[in-house]
Design a protein around this motif. Structure first.
Motif, PDB file in Angstrom:
ATOM      1  N   ALA A  45       0.905  -1.245  -0.092  1.00 36.15           N
ATOM      2  CA  ALA A  45      -0.226  -0.138  -0.127  1.00 36.15           C
ATOM      3  C   ALA A  45       1.196   1.403   0.201  1.00 36.15           C
ATOM      4  CB  ALA A  45      -0.948  -0.194   1.125  1.00 36.15           C
ATOM      5  N   ALA A  46       2.316   1.651   0.649  1.00 37.22           N
ATOM      6  CA  ALA A  46       3.523   2.198   0.268  1.00 37.22           C
ATOM      7  C   ALA A  46       3.736   2.833  -0.689  1.00 37.22           C
ATOM      8  CB  ALA A  46       3.832   2.309   1.506  1.00 37.22           C
ATOM      9  N   ALA A  47       3.499   1.315  -1.434  1.00 37.83           N
ATOM     10  CA  ALA A  47       4.141   1.777  -3.005  1.00 37.83           C
ATOM     11  C   ALA A  47       3.587   2.482  -3.706  1.00 37.83           C
ATOM     12  CB  ALA A  47       4.750   0.704  -3.449  1.00 37.83           C
ATOM     13  N   VAL A  48       1.811   2.542  -2.920  1.00 38.89           N
ATOM     14  CA  VAL A  48       1.049   2.059  -4.167  1.00 38.89           C
ATOM     15  C   VAL A  48       1.671   4.148  -4.629  1.00 38.89           C
ATOM     16  CG1 VAL A  48      -1.727   2.918  -4.843  1.00 38.89           C
ATOM     17  CG2 VAL A  48      -0.177   0.883  -4.030  1.00 38.89           C
ATOM     18  N   PRO A  49       1.270   5.218  -3.853  1.00 42.68           N
ATOM     19  CA  PRO A  49       1.504   6.496  -4.208  1.00 42.68           C
ATOM     20  C   PRO A  49       2.776   6.573  -4.617  1.00 42.68           C
ATOM     21  CG  PRO A  49       0.898   5.970  -1.764  1.00 42.68           C
ATOM     22  CD  PRO A  49       1.352   5.110  -2.199  1.00 42.68           C
ATOM     23  N   GLY A  50       3.628   5.913  -4.022  1.00 41.41           N
ATOM     24  CA  GLY A  50       4.992   6.475  -5.317  1.00 41.41           C
ATOM     25  C   GLY A  50       5.026   6.227  -6.478  1.00 41.41           C
ATOM     26  N   LYS A  51       4.269   5.005  -6.997  1.00 38.09           N
ATOM     27  CA  LYS A  51       4.283   4.592  -8.143  1.00 38.09           C
ATOM     28  C   LYS A  51       2.841   5.618  -9.180  1.00 38.09           C
ATOM     29  CE  LYS A  51       5.002  -0.270  -7.577  1.00 38.09           C
ATOM     30  NZ  LYS A  51       4.466  -1.669  -7.392  1.00 38.09           N
ATOM     31  N   ALA A  52       2.127   5.771  -8.651  1.00 37.91           N
ATOM     32  CA  ALA A  52       1.320   6.766  -8.768  1.00 37.91           C
ATOM     33  C   ALA A  52       1.619   8.174 -10.009  1.00 37.91           C
ATOM     34  CB  ALA A  52      -0.301   7.165  -8.216  1.00 37.91           C
ATOM     35  N   VAL A  53       2.563   8.587  -8.479  1.00 32.66           N
ATOM     36  CA  VAL A  53       3.695  10.951  -8.366  1.00 32.66           C
ATOM     37  C   VAL A  53       4.328  10.042  -9.567  1.00 32.66           C
ATOM     38  CG1 VAL A  53       5.254  11.473  -7.378  1.00 32.66           C
ATOM     39  CG2 VAL A  53       3.278  10.995  -6.497  1.00 32.66           C
ATOM     40  N   ALA A  54       4.968   8.995  -9.483  1.00 28.93           N
ATOM     41  CA  ALA A  54       6.188   8.446 -11.134  1.00 28.93           C
ATOM     42  C   ALA A  54       5.902   8.466 -12.269  1.00 28.93           C
ATOM     43  CB  ALA A  54       6.764   6.989 -10.877  1.00 28.93           C
ATOM     44  N   THR A  55       4.282   7.821 -12.457  1.00 25.80           N
ATOM     45  CA  THR A  55       3.180   8.027 -13.573  1.00 25.80           C
ATOM     46  C   THR A  55       2.750   9.086 -13.787  1.00 25.80           C
ATOM     47  OG1 THR A  55       2.770   5.379 -12.774  1.00 25.80           O
ATOM     48  CG2 THR A  55       1.798   6.907 -14.467  1.00 25.80           C
TER      49      THR A  55
END
Length: 78
Positions: A45-55
């Motif tokens: 769950a913590a990785a999801v926001p980081g991936k969204a920001v990168a995208t």
């Protein structure tokens, strides 16, 4: 109902204690598995926001550079 000797009573009590100890061990292992599963879920769950920001950052970069991308694509065609 038959009579129970003191030795039989002690054996039954010891068997009961063993069963309680086994149940406690099983419960402890189950609790550990639940805790491990929760930790994995938190990490994912913590990785999801980081991936969204990168995208979103990549999409924004492409959007800002759309003119350059269009010129490069047009140049490649001609």
């Amino acid at each position: 109902v038959g009579s129970v000797t003191p030795g039989e009573a002690k054996d039954a009590a010891a068997a009961g204690r063993r069963r309680v100890a086994e149940a406690a061990g099983t419960t402890g292992r189950a609790g550990q598995l639940v805790s491990q599963g929760a930790a994995v879920a938190r990490e994912k769950a913590a990785a999801v926001p980081g991936k969204a920001v990168a995208t979103a950052g990549t999409a924004w970069t492409v959007l800002r550079a759309r003119k350059a991308v269009a010129i490069a694509a047009g140049t490649g065609v001609t």
